[in-house]
Design an enzyme around this catalytic site. Sequence first.
Site, PDB file in Angstrom:
ATOM      1  CG  ASN A 116      -0.392   0.708   2.411  1.00 19.77           C
ATOM      2  OD1 ASN A 116      -0.406   1.945   2.495  1.00 19.77           O
ATOM      3  ND2 ASN A 116       0.134  -0.071   3.353  1.00 19.77           N
ATOM      4  CG  PHE A 120      -0.257   9.185   7.252  1.00 22.34           C
ATOM      5  CD1 PHE A 120      -0.168   7.826   7.502  1.00 22.34           C
ATOM      6  CD2 PHE A 120       0.699  10.024   7.815  1.00 22.34           C
ATOM      7  CE1 PHE A 120       0.849   7.310   8.295  1.00 22.34           C
ATOM      8  CE2 PHE A 120       1.719   9.522   8.619  1.00 22.34           C
ATOM      9  CZ  PHE A 120       1.800   8.162   8.851  1.00 22.34           C
ATOM     10  CB  SER A 183       3.948   5.675   7.227  1.00 19.09           C
ATOM     11  OG  SER A 183       3.462   5.583   5.896  1.00 19.09           O
ATOM     12  CG  ASN A 185       3.162   4.448   1.838  1.00 16.75           C
ATOM     13  OD1 ASN A 185       3.938   4.083   0.970  1.00 16.75           O
ATOM     14  ND2 ASN A 185       2.418   3.603   2.524  1.00 16.75           N
ATOM     15  CB  THR A 186       4.387  10.505   5.056  1.00 17.39           C
ATOM     16  OG1 THR A 186       2.991  10.163   5.095  1.00 17.39           O
ATOM     17  CG2 THR A 186       4.540  12.002   5.286  1.00 17.39           C
ATOM     18  CE  LYS A 225       2.746   0.053  12.902  1.00 18.15           C
ATOM     19  NZ  LYS A 225       1.328  -0.106  12.499  1.00 18.15           N
ATOM     20  CG  ASN A 254       4.507   1.105   9.516  1.00 18.30           C
ATOM     21  OD1 ASN A 254       3.762   0.641   8.660  1.00 18.30           O
ATOM     22  ND2 ASN A 254       4.306   2.298  10.059  1.00 18.30           N
TER      23      ASN A 254
END
Length: 349
Positions: A116, A120, A183, A185-186, A225, A254
């Site tokens: 994915n 966020f 994450s 993805n940021t 995390k 994660n």
Amino acid sequence: MSILFQAYPLARAALFAMDAETAHEVTLKSLQRAYDCGATRSLLHAAPMAPTDLMGLRLRNPVGLAAGLDKNGAYVDALGNLGFGFIEVGTVTPRAQPGNPKPRMFRLPRAEALINRLGFNNQGLEAFIANVTRGKWRAQGGILGLNIGKNADTPIERAAEDYLIGLSGVYPHADYVTVNISSPNTKNLRALQSSDELGDLLAQLQERRKQLADTHGRQVPLAVKIAPDLTTEQIDAIADTLPRYGVDGVIATNTTLSRAAVATLPHAQEAGGLSGPPVHELSLAVISRLRERMGKDFAIIGVGGIVSGRQAREKMAAGANAIQVYTGLIYKGPALVRECVQAIATGVR
């Protein structure tokens, strides 16, 4: 056994015929409808009990839901009725944001994995708090974790501002708060895991938590995390830093950027974080190192690649005090929760 458990293999075939993100939304709405009509309410009471303590909290059992499944905190009660010992929702950012362009979620069925790059996507802090406060989960004795992050357009050097806003907003409504700095993805978010940046962020969060504890008359546990893609030196630095700033727990881990275990599969080269069984061994290594460095008393939540009771036991054997599942639910259905609780309750640490 509930018809919900029995029916999931049939439902999965229909869901897997849909785009992964569409199936995700359909599943949540279907669970909510089942909860509203009472179809799942017996599941919570039928769930095996395995009480455990985590960060000073008493859990019904040590199997939790990982953040990401319910980003807006809109389905806490419906998800809680699947038998979880604790639920974590989010990641929420101060302002609403759409996340990355679609498509942004991909299944790798042969590996029981997902990739994915959601980024966020959420409705923002105000809507998140409104959803959480409507829920009955906490009033019924459930433990609720609220996961906070930064907006994508907030410069990394100002990330602490977003985390402070998030902490202040969710604090009165959380049993614990998770700081998501892992994450993939940021942009640049994982840079906050380096020792200097992490120490600076945690110092500010610790000071704000002291103020909030005085205001609300209770201290809410704080967890961080982290990623699976860390060197031993980076893990050691994190292990040294977290207790120094009063952090109560660590969530390991994660999603991963590695594609070593899935390189030949369709969608393997899609950008984003890989979850599911390919993360399991990476997560175990991080958990084991953290436990070695942090001693027996620091709380560790193990997450990543749990699709059976066996992996749940392995997480606990590596040093986790509790576990979380997400991708495994997509492939195995709600029966996975009971399987993991039973495996941990009867397994040997």
